[in-house]
Design a protein around this motif. Structure first.
Motif, PDB file in Angstrom:
ATOM      1  N   VAL A 179      -8.165  -1.864  -5.620  1.00 21.46           N
ATOM      2  CA  VAL A 179      -7.176  -0.802  -5.373  1.00 21.46           C
ATOM      3  C   VAL A 179      -5.905  -1.077  -6.176  1.00 21.46           C
ATOM      4  O   VAL A 179      -5.340  -0.162  -6.796  1.00 21.46           O
ATOM      5  CB  VAL A 179      -6.881  -0.682  -3.872  1.00 21.46           C
ATOM      6  CG1 VAL A 179      -5.707   0.266  -3.629  1.00 21.46           C
ATOM      7  CG2 VAL A 179      -8.122  -0.180  -3.124  1.00 21.46           C
ATOM      8  N   LEU A 180      -5.454  -2.327  -6.180  1.00 28.66           N
ATOM      9  CA  LEU A 180      -4.274  -2.659  -6.979  1.00 28.66           C
ATOM     10  C   LEU A 180      -4.542  -2.462  -8.465  1.00 28.66           C
ATOM     11  O   LEU A 180      -3.674  -1.978  -9.204  1.00 28.66           O
ATOM     12  CB  LEU A 180      -3.849  -4.105  -6.714  1.00 28.66           C
ATOM     13  CG  LEU A 180      -3.200  -4.406  -5.374  1.00 28.66           C
ATOM     14  CD1 LEU A 180      -2.931  -5.902  -5.250  1.00 28.66           C
ATOM     15  CD2 LEU A 180      -1.894  -3.630  -5.211  1.00 28.66           C
ATOM     16  N   GLY A 181      -5.740  -2.832  -8.912  1.00 27.62           N
ATOM     17  CA  GLY A 181      -6.079  -2.632 -10.315  1.00 27.62           C
ATOM     18  C   GLY A 181      -6.026  -1.170 -10.697  1.00 27.62           C
ATOM     19  O   GLY A 181      -5.503  -0.806 -11.763  1.00 27.62           O
ATOM     20  N   ALA A 182      -6.550  -0.303  -9.825  1.00 29.50           N
ATOM     21  CA  ALA A 182      -6.498   1.139 -10.088  1.00 29.50           C
ATOM     22  C   ALA A 182      -5.059   1.635 -10.093  1.00 29.50           C
ATOM     23  O   ALA A 182      -4.677   2.493 -10.903  1.00 29.50           O
ATOM     24  CB  ALA A 182      -7.311   1.885  -9.032  1.00 29.50           C
ATOM     25  N   HIS A 183      -4.266   1.109  -9.182  1.00 33.78           N
ATOM     26  CA  HIS A 183      -2.838   1.462  -9.109  1.00 33.78           C
ATOM     27  C   HIS A 183      -2.128   1.147 -10.425  1.00 33.78           C
ATOM     28  O   HIS A 183      -1.390   1.984 -10.976  1.00 33.78           O
ATOM     29  CB  HIS A 183      -2.227   0.668  -7.945  1.00 33.78           C
ATOM     30  CG  HIS A 183      -0.742   0.613  -7.909  1.00 33.78           C
ATOM     31  ND1 HIS A 183       0.053   1.730  -7.837  1.00 33.78           N
ATOM     32  CD2 HIS A 183       0.101  -0.456  -7.918  1.00 33.78           C
ATOM     33  CE1 HIS A 183       1.330   1.363  -7.793  1.00 33.78           C
ATOM     34  NE2 HIS A 183       1.381   0.050  -7.852  1.00 33.78           N
TER      35      HIS A 183
ATOM     36  N   LEU B  48       0.820  -1.210   0.000  1.00 31.36           N
ATOM     37  CA  LEU B  48       0.000   0.000   0.000  1.00 31.36           C
ATOM     38  C   LEU B  48       0.856   1.263   0.000  1.00 31.36           C
ATOM     39  O   LEU B  48       0.473   2.284  -0.593  1.00 31.36           O
ATOM     40  CB  LEU B  48      -0.939  -0.002   1.208  1.00 31.36           C
ATOM     41  CG  LEU B  48      -2.092  -1.019   1.123  1.00 31.36           C
ATOM     42  CD1 LEU B  48      -2.862  -1.075   2.433  1.00 31.36           C
ATOM     43  CD2 LEU B  48      -3.018  -0.691  -0.043  1.00 31.36           C
ATOM     44  N   ASP B  49       2.017   1.224   0.652  1.00 31.16           N
ATOM     45  CA  ASP B  49       2.933   2.362   0.593  1.00 31.16           C
ATOM     46  C   ASP B  49       3.329   2.665  -0.847  1.00 31.16           C
ATOM     47  O   ASP B  49       3.421   3.841  -1.252  1.00 31.16           O
ATOM     48  CB  ASP B  49       4.198   2.076   1.417  1.00 31.16           C
ATOM     49  CG  ASP B  49       3.970   2.196   2.911  1.00 31.16           C
ATOM     50  OD1 ASP B  49       2.952   2.793   3.313  1.00 31.16           O
ATOM     51  OD2 ASP B  49       4.805   1.685   3.684  1.00 31.16           O
ATOM     52  N   GLU B  50       3.554   1.611  -1.618  1.00 32.79           N
ATOM     53  CA  GLU B  50       3.925   1.792  -3.024  1.00 32.79           C
ATOM     54  C   GLU B  50       2.783   2.423  -3.814  1.00 32.79           C
ATOM     55  O   GLU B  50       3.004   3.303  -4.653  1.00 32.79           O
ATOM     56  CB  GLU B  50       4.299   0.435  -3.621  1.00 32.79           C
ATOM     57  CG  GLU B  50       4.880   0.495  -5.017  1.00 32.79           C
ATOM     58  CD  GLU B  50       5.345  -0.867  -5.483  1.00 32.79           C
ATOM     59  OE1 GLU B  50       4.776  -1.359  -6.476  1.00 32.79           O
ATOM     60  OE2 GLU B  50       6.260  -1.436  -4.846  1.00 32.79           O
ATOM     61  N   VAL B  51       1.561   1.977  -3.534  1.00 33.51           N
ATOM     62  CA  VAL B  51       0.386   2.544  -4.210  1.00 33.51           C
ATOM     63  C   VAL B  51       0.254   4.032  -3.861  1.00 33.51           C
ATOM     64  O   VAL B  51       0.024   4.880  -4.750  1.00 33.51           O
ATOM     65  CB  VAL B  51      -0.891   1.788  -3.803  1.00 33.51           C
ATOM     66  CG1 VAL B  51      -2.127   2.444  -4.436  1.00 33.51           C
ATOM     67  CG2 VAL B  51      -0.803   0.320  -4.216  1.00 33.51           C
ATOM     68  N   LEU B  52       0.418   4.363  -2.591  1.00 28.86           N
ATOM     69  CA  LEU B  52       0.296   5.757  -2.150  1.00 28.86           C
ATOM     70  C   LEU B  52       1.385   6.632  -2.757  1.00 28.86           C
ATOM     71  O   LEU B  52       1.120   7.754  -3.213  1.00 28.86           O
ATOM     72  CB  LEU B  52       0.349   5.825  -0.626  1.00 28.86           C
ATOM     73  CG  LEU B  52      -0.881   5.233   0.102  1.00 28.86           C
ATOM     74  CD1 LEU B  52      -0.558   4.990   1.572  1.00 28.86           C
ATOM     75  CD2 LEU B  52      -2.073   6.169  -0.040  1.00 28.86           C
ATOM     76  N   ASP B  53       2.614   6.122  -2.778  1.00 28.35           N
ATOM     77  CA  ASP B  53       3.724   6.896  -3.348  1.00 28.35           C
ATOM     78  C   ASP B  53       3.514   7.157  -4.835  1.00 28.35           C
ATOM     79  O   ASP B  53       3.757   8.271  -5.332  1.00 28.35           O
ATOM     80  CB  ASP B  53       5.051   6.156  -3.127  1.00 28.35           C
ATOM     81  CG  ASP B  53       5.495   6.164  -1.674  1.00 28.35           C
ATOM     82  OD1 ASP B  53       4.959   6.966  -0.890  1.00 28.35           O
ATOM     83  OD2 ASP B  53       6.368   5.352  -1.321  1.00 28.35           O
ATOM     84  N   ASP B  54       3.067   6.132  -5.555  1.00 24.99           N
ATOM     85  CA  ASP B  54       2.815   6.303  -6.987  1.00 24.99           C
ATOM     86  C   ASP B  54       1.685   7.301  -7.235  1.00 24.99           C
ATOM     87  O   ASP B  54       1.734   8.095  -8.183  1.00 24.99           O
ATOM     88  CB  ASP B  54       2.456   4.954  -7.617  1.00 24.99           C
ATOM     89  CG  ASP B  54       3.677   4.187  -8.088  1.00 24.99           C
ATOM     90  OD1 ASP B  54       4.781   4.476  -7.579  1.00 24.99           O
ATOM     91  OD2 ASP B  54       3.535   3.299  -8.953  1.00 24.99           O
ATOM     92  N   ALA B  55       0.663   7.252  -6.392  1.00 24.61           N
ATOM     93  CA  ALA B  55      -0.461   8.182  -6.561  1.00 24.61           C
ATOM     94  C   ALA B  55      -0.005   9.623  -6.340  1.00 24.61           C
ATOM     95  O   ALA B  55      -0.411  10.531  -7.081  1.00 24.61           O
ATOM     96  CB  ALA B  55      -1.584   7.816  -5.591  1.00 24.61           C
ATOM     97  N   LYS B  56       0.839   9.823  -5.347  1.00 25.11           N
ATOM     98  CA  LYS B  56       1.374  11.164  -5.109  1.00 25.11           C
ATOM     99  C   LYS B  56       2.172  11.650  -6.317  1.00 25.11           C
ATOM    100  O   LYS B  56       2.053  12.801  -6.743  1.00 25.11           O
ATOM    101  CB  LYS B  56       2.253  11.176  -3.863  1.00 25.11           C
ATOM    102  CG  LYS B  56       1.494  11.049  -2.554  1.00 25.11           C
ATOM    103  CD  LYS B  56       2.463  11.050  -1.383  1.00 25.11           C
ATOM    104  CE  LYS B  56       1.736  10.875  -0.048  1.00 25.11           C
ATOM    105  NZ  LYS B  56       2.690  10.801   1.096  1.00 25.11           N
TER     106      LYS B  56
END
Length: 565
Positions: free
Chosen positions: A505-509, A448-456
């Motif tokens: 969430v992973l799919g959206a990522h 989830l940290d990776e997903v959040l970092d990529d979104a930022k």
């Protein structure tokens, strides 16, 4: 329309969405250059589209059959299997020491995706053989490896997995098949197994069964189970199939789908077998095989979804009802949503495979933890997407989808088994919230940290998409923390919706990554997924947090519809 392997989309995901470039940059997988990967995917696509896809219909209409104790395969399947074997596809990721290519699992799973879309019934044979190869590589003696691995890898022999019994399905520890020690170091195996995929065939000269059984001194439950290799024909001194073993196919199941894949009831009558791994350690060896197969089954769901959607799109372009129905908003909604979900499921599966490769290349524990965490998600989401998209394909065809001549119904009938075998999707979800959160949520939080970092990082280019992904990941983090504070029965009650929320969430990522790298149609698909599919995570998490109490309060009588005063 005939099936066309999605080589271009797979290459894009490998190059830009999942960490395959890191895999190819490692010493272990240095041969997996972009040129090599492209050539492999292109050739596999040709095999899938030109050789395997034409067999799909014949396998459905002319099922495998049992004649005089021997299984006869569907028309053309023997030739199709030989093309797979002679092309080296079974050993794509197997150890070069025994004839394999030693290439990344990510490429192997990409090939499985394409072959499944072309002909799922036939692809099941190499999938099970690859799982057995994996188990033997990790657990077998050197002598067993030398005898069996070259022949399994080449496709001369095939492999099966024998777990299930009439009274022991998900509860593997309840099995009754027994093993007795022989004086020569072999074992005598006696019992019956059911649902054995490709338990016999005429496409290979020998069939090697991995059979779970219990020794006389084996403890009750799974801790007392051992795993044995029991060949149809006992190899002679030169490694050729010799005398017939004491086993037989009792019957073939008549199934809803995958008619070309013989699903056997197997009887072992003092059959000779050899121990894989250590006595009473069979579950560890079998789980090696099952984990490989679980990811493969997830990719089966993706592959069938791809084939079903291709046919639905072609039909929607041709079918005229006040203009081509592909222009109708609701049909467009079905097709675009299906395409977006296929992309998400494919990316999750290939990300899982890349994590397996990175662990093998580096030995780093966090890659192994990621692969383990992603496996149940890849299996469950990939197969659920397979069922949804195949169902959508029937709907797009309208009445003709319900008529067998179009072939749309076959995709739905075939793929429906995938959420069931290799561990039902409910069991995958229980594994996710149980064993895979037993690290205190470390693997989940790292992801989830990776997903959040990529979104930022994506906020400057696509703030609308990035903000939605960031908020969803943050909400999922909070729900995961909440789940960690609950006991297992409470977790299990919400396990399936929790897994689905994580998958969305992973799919959206991964869609956001694709939009960043590709733009154009990738951006358009990302908007469909984030706008139409991702929001369902909130409902999933609401159900995951509902717990167990309301379910227990509904009596068995009420479930039958016997509602009292």
């Amino acid at each position: 329309m005939s099936y066309v392997a999605p080589v271009e989309q797979i290459q894009f995901i490998l190059n830009h969405v999942v960490p395959f470039p890191e895999v190819a940059a490692s010493d272990r997988f240095a041969e997996a250059t972009p040129e090599t990967a492209s050539a492999i995917l292109t050739e596999a696509g040709k095999l899938a589209g030109n050789v395997l896809a034409p067999l799909n219909r014949s396998g459905d209409e002319t099922p495998a059959r049992l004649e005089n104790g021997k299984v006869r395969s569907s028309p053309g399947f023997a030739q199709g299997f030989r093309a797979i074997a002679e092309g080296g596809w079974i050993g794509l990721s197997a150890d070069p020491e025994h004839g394999g290519m030693g290439l990344p699992q990510a490429l192997n799973m990409a090939v499985a995706d394409m072959m499944s879309g072309a002909c799922l019934s036939l692809q099941l044979n190499p999938l099970l053989t690859q799982g057995q190869i994996e188990a033997l590589e990790h657990h077998a003696s050197d002598e067993m490896k030398a005898l069996y691995l070259p022949r399994l890898t080449s496709g001369e022999w095939s492999g099966t997995m024998n777990l299930t019994e009439p009274g022991a399905g998900s509860d593997v520890g309840a099995l009754t098949t027994r093993a007795e020690r022989n004086d020569d170091g072999s074992y005598a195996i006696t019992g019956q197994k059911i649902y054995i995929t490709w338990g016999d065939s005429d496409v290979t000269e020998n069939v090697c069964h991995a059979v779970l059984a219990r020794l006389p001194d084996g403890a009750k439950g799974t801790r007392g189970i051992s795993l044995f290799l029991v060949p149809k024909f006992i190899p002679d001194g030169d490694g050729r199939p010799g005398v017939a073993n004491s086993l037989k196919v009792v019957s073939l199941e008549e199934k809803m789908g995958i008619h070309g894949s013989p699903t056997c009831v197997m009887s072992y009558e003092g059959a000779t077998g050899w121990l894989i791994g250590r006595e009473h350690g069979g579950m560890a060896a079998m789980f090696t095989m099952m984990n490989c197969a679980r990811l493969g089954v997830g990719m089966q769901g993706v592959g069938v979804a791809e084939a079903a959607l291709q046919q639905a799109v072609a039909y929607a372009q041709e079918r005229d009802q006040m203009g081509p129905i592909i222009r109708h908003p609701d049909v467009r909604r079905m097709l675009a949503t299906a395409r977006a979900e296929i992309f998400a499921a494919r990316a999750i599966g290939l990300a899982c495979a890349a994590a397996i490769d990175l662990e093998r290349a580096t030995g780093q524990a966090h890659h192994a933890a990621r692969a383990a965490f992603l496996t149940p998600i890849a299996k469950a989401y990939g197969t659920d997407v397979g069922c949804r998209v195949a169902d959508t394909g029937v709907q797009v065809h309208g009445g003709m989808g319900y008529v067998e001549e179009t072939g749309a119904a076959q995709y739905l009938r075939d793929v429906r088994i995938t959420p069931i075998y290799e561990g039902t999707n409910g069991i995958q979800a229980m594994d996710l919230v149980g064993r895979k959160l037993a690290d205190g949520g470390e693997a989940a939080m790292r992801l989830l940290d990776e997903v959040l970092d990529d979104a930022k990082a994506a906020q400057a280019d696509h703030p609308d998409l990035a903000n939605e992904v960031w908020q969803a990941a943050e909400t999922l983090r909070e729900a995961t923390q909440d789940l960690l504070e609950r006991d297992l029965p409470q977790r299990f009650a919400g396990a399936v919706p929790y897994l689905m929320a994580f998958a969305r969430v992973l799919g959206a990522h991964f869609h956001l990554r694709a939009a960043q790298k590709g733009g154009g149609s990738h951006l358009a698909l990302a908007r469909v997924f984030v706008g139409r599919v991702l929001p369902r995570y909130a409902a999933d998490l609401a159900e995951a947090r509902a717990g167990l109490d309301d379910l227990v309060a509904v009596s068995d009588d009420a479930l039958f519809g016997r509602i009292g005063a």
